[in-house]
Design an enzyme around this catalytic site. Sequence first.
Site, PDB file in Angstrom:
ATOM      1  N   MET A  53      -2.016   9.242  12.046  1.00 28.36           N
ATOM      2  CA  MET A  53      -3.410   9.714  11.400  1.00 28.36           C
ATOM      3  C   MET A  53      -4.096  10.866  11.777  1.00 28.36           C
ATOM      4  O   MET A  53      -5.348  11.036  11.651  1.00 28.36           O
ATOM      5  CB  MET A  53      -4.195   8.452  11.354  1.00 28.36           C
ATOM      6  CG  MET A  53      -3.587   7.133  10.795  1.00 28.36           C
ATOM      7  SD  MET A  53      -4.665   5.798  10.887  1.00 28.36           S
ATOM      8  CE  MET A  53      -4.831   5.575  12.734  1.00 28.36           C
ATOM      9  N   ASP A 106       0.763  -1.226  -0.109  1.00 27.73           N
ATOM     10  CA  ASP A 106       0.027   0.128  -0.038  1.00 27.73           C
ATOM     11  C   ASP A 106       0.727   1.325  -0.126  1.00 27.73           C
ATOM     12  O   ASP A 106       2.049   1.145  -0.162  1.00 27.73           O
ATOM     13  CB  ASP A 106      -1.191   0.043   1.231  1.00 27.73           C
ATOM     14  CG  ASP A 106      -0.541  -0.433   2.434  1.00 27.73           C
ATOM     15  OD1 ASP A 106       0.757  -0.008   2.693  1.00 27.73           O
ATOM     16  OD2 ASP A 106      -1.214  -0.895   3.152  1.00 27.73           O
ATOM     17  N   LYS A 128      -4.280   4.161  -2.087  1.00 27.01           N
ATOM     18  CA  LYS A 128      -4.741   5.401  -2.367  1.00 27.01           C
ATOM     19  C   LYS A 128      -3.984   5.659  -3.586  1.00 27.01           C
ATOM     20  O   LYS A 128      -2.935   5.763  -3.817  1.00 27.01           O
ATOM     21  CB  LYS A 128      -4.798   6.392  -1.484  1.00 27.01           C
ATOM     22  CG  LYS A 128      -6.121   7.503  -1.348  1.00 27.01           C
ATOM     23  CD  LYS A 128      -5.813   8.456  -0.440  1.00 27.01           C
ATOM     24  CE  LYS A 128      -6.435   8.024   0.956  1.00 27.01           C
ATOM     25  NZ  LYS A 128      -6.155   9.044   1.871  1.00 27.01           N
TER      26      LYS A 128
HETATM   27  N1  SAH Z   1       1.646   0.659  10.672  1.00 25.42           N
HETATM   28  C1  SAH Z   1       2.090   2.029  10.536  1.00 25.42           C
HETATM   29  C2  SAH Z   1       1.150   2.903  10.949  1.00 25.42           C
HETATM   30  C3  SAH Z   1      -0.185   3.155   9.885  1.00 25.42           C
HETATM   31  S1  SAH Z   1      -1.116   4.493  10.556  1.00 25.42           S
HETATM   32  C4  SAH Z   1       3.327   2.006  11.477  1.00 25.42           C
HETATM   33  O1  SAH Z   1       3.646   1.344  12.495  1.00 25.42           O
HETATM   34  O2  SAH Z   1       3.953   3.022  11.284  1.00 25.42           O
HETATM   35  C5  SAH Z   1      -0.487   5.658   9.172  1.00 25.42           C
HETATM   36  C6  SAH Z   1      -0.173   6.910  10.033  1.00 25.42           C
HETATM   37  O3  SAH Z   1       1.384   6.597  10.395  1.00 25.42           O
HETATM   38  C7  SAH Z   1       0.138   8.130   9.145  1.00 25.42           C
HETATM   39  O4  SAH Z   1      -0.994   8.904   8.979  1.00 25.42           O
HETATM   40  C8  SAH Z   1       1.146   8.871   9.923  1.00 25.42           C
HETATM   41  O5  SAH Z   1       0.693   9.398  10.996  1.00 25.42           O
HETATM   42  C9  SAH Z   1       2.059   7.847  10.443  1.00 25.42           C
HETATM   43  N2  SAH Z   1       3.264   7.683   9.494  1.00 25.42           N
HETATM   44  C10 SAH Z   1       3.587   6.240   8.988  1.00 25.42           C
HETATM   45  N3  SAH Z   1       4.708   6.782   8.266  1.00 25.42           N
HETATM   46  C11 SAH Z   1       5.133   7.891   8.489  1.00 25.42           C
HETATM   47  C12 SAH Z   1       6.311   8.919   8.269  1.00 25.42           C
HETATM   48  N4  SAH Z   1       7.520   8.261   7.503  1.00 25.42           N
HETATM   49  N5  SAH Z   1       6.318   9.903   8.655  1.00 25.42           N
HETATM   50  C13 SAH Z   1       5.493  10.647   9.512  1.00 25.42           C
HETATM   51  N6  SAH Z   1       4.499   9.714   9.756  1.00 25.42           N
HETATM   52  C14 SAH Z   1       4.421   8.510   9.269  1.00 25.42           C
END
Ligand code: SAH
Length: 244
Positions: free
Chosen positions: A170, A34, A56
Amino acid sequence: MAKVYLTGAGPGDIELLTLKAHRVITEADVIIYDRLANPEMLEMAKSGCEFVYVGKEDGRHTLPQDEINEVIYQNALKHENVVRLKGGDPFVFGRGGEEGAYLKERGVAFEIIPGITSAISVPAYAGIPVTHRGVAVSFRVVTGHESPNKKESQIPWNNFKTNDTIIFLMGLHNLGKISSKLQEIGKPKDFPCAVISRGTTSEQSVVVGTLENIVERAKDVPTPALIVVGEVVKLREQLEWFNT
Ligand code: SAH
């Protein structure tokens, strides 16, 4: 016998992939990925590996979760090694639990390969430790997706009066409501917070502010982004290290 690997891709920096994730990517017959999984990782796949994008695109919404579950299952009927590659860690707001349960119900074997979650690593690349002796003894990772004004919220806002570091994932679109809510429960308006966008990548940007001014300061920040609230944010002054 097919196996599905519910695999964490880490936060963005390709070198933050685990050795195990790297191995299953190189052995995969199909990779279902994704938006948050760094597409450079697909280059590690063997020739002939199929790629299925379920994120998306062009303003379209992500495939609904039940359709993603079914896509994974259908691929498991066709292939030996199926990698479901997800940003960060598959069980931190990654819906990996739902995917695993769907497969288990249908008798498909799977493995979980944890990944480095953005919740901790993205603050780290911004020079913000989520705990620090004498500053924060614990941290919370909270969904920012739910509006803080929602009636019967599942989020225990009143528990956030402590000194815990709070990391909202998020939550960029709710930043204003989150900062108001935290002030409502008693955090001072000059309480430190940061918004970190595209963390651990060459496009990383960090905006530091207070609960009062963060909305204005972070108004042009692109996604994905997370919000860090806590005194630990000030440590960035001493610990900033990552130059993009
Ligand atoms: N499973 C993922 C999180 C999924 S929810 C994890 O463990 O990181 C998706 C959210 O993760 C985004 O809306 C953002 O808030 C955060 N996120 C993921 N990658 C990011 C990045 N490189 N920089 C900043 N926020 C990030």
